[in-house]
Design a protein around this motif. Sequence first.
Motif, PDB file in Angstrom:
ATOM      1  N   ARG A  85       0.845  -1.212   0.000  1.00  0.00           N
ATOM      2  CA  ARG A  85       0.000   0.000   0.000  1.00  0.00           C
ATOM      3  C   ARG A  85       0.871   1.249   0.000  1.00  0.00           C
ATOM      4  N   SER A 119       2.293   1.615  -3.429  1.00  0.00           N
ATOM      5  CA  SER A 119       1.231   2.038  -4.336  1.00  0.00           C
ATOM      6  C   SER A 119       1.005   3.544  -4.249  1.00  0.00           C
ATOM      7  N   SER A 156      -1.265   0.209  -8.959  1.00  0.00           N
ATOM      8  CA  SER A 156      -2.233  -0.495  -8.128  1.00  0.00           C
ATOM      9  C   SER A 156      -1.525  -1.625  -7.372  1.00  0.00           C
ATOM     10  N   THR A 201      -2.389  -4.654  -7.462  1.00  0.00           N
ATOM     11  CA  THR A 201      -2.275  -5.761  -8.432  1.00  0.00           C
ATOM     12  C   THR A 201      -1.039  -5.594  -9.302  1.00  0.00           C
TER      13      THR A 201
END
Length: 158
Positions: free
Chosen positions: A44, A47, A53, A55
């Motif tokens: 996170r 990101s 993302s 993913t």
Amino acid sequence: MLNEDERAHLAAHIGHYPEPRAGAIYTLQFLQRKYGHLHNEALREASALCGLSITQLEELVSFYPLLLRRPVGRRVLRICDSIACHMAGAPALLDEAVRLSGVPLGQPSADGAVTVLPHVCLGLCDLAPAALLDEAAHGPLDAAALAALVAPENTGGQ
């Protein structure tokens, strides 16, 4: 969690690239050094910094075997199992590493000192069979050299 200095360092590094996503590998490596592996919170943080993302970051982590999603021991021993190392005895070394560490490949030893991982091509064919203990190259390895690498005095174990 990243502190202000760490976040500023990563933001400055990422700022050198025309696109923030270009700094993703450096950011993931930085976070792995800080946490020992890339847990969900680390992804996170990456990101938010890189604009990718979760993913997309998972895709990067699954592609690069030097990036780790699971907890590992304080030291990581990667034994190359590519063709040159395979032909020079890597399968027997992997078996011996399992015996010496007392746990299956990929799991931290009982004392948390070391994790042994098979690794697809370390680029050390001239040292086959070769291994990396953290970032230091070793080879050619035999059972005795492997035992010395995973010995408690070398891994900080008990």
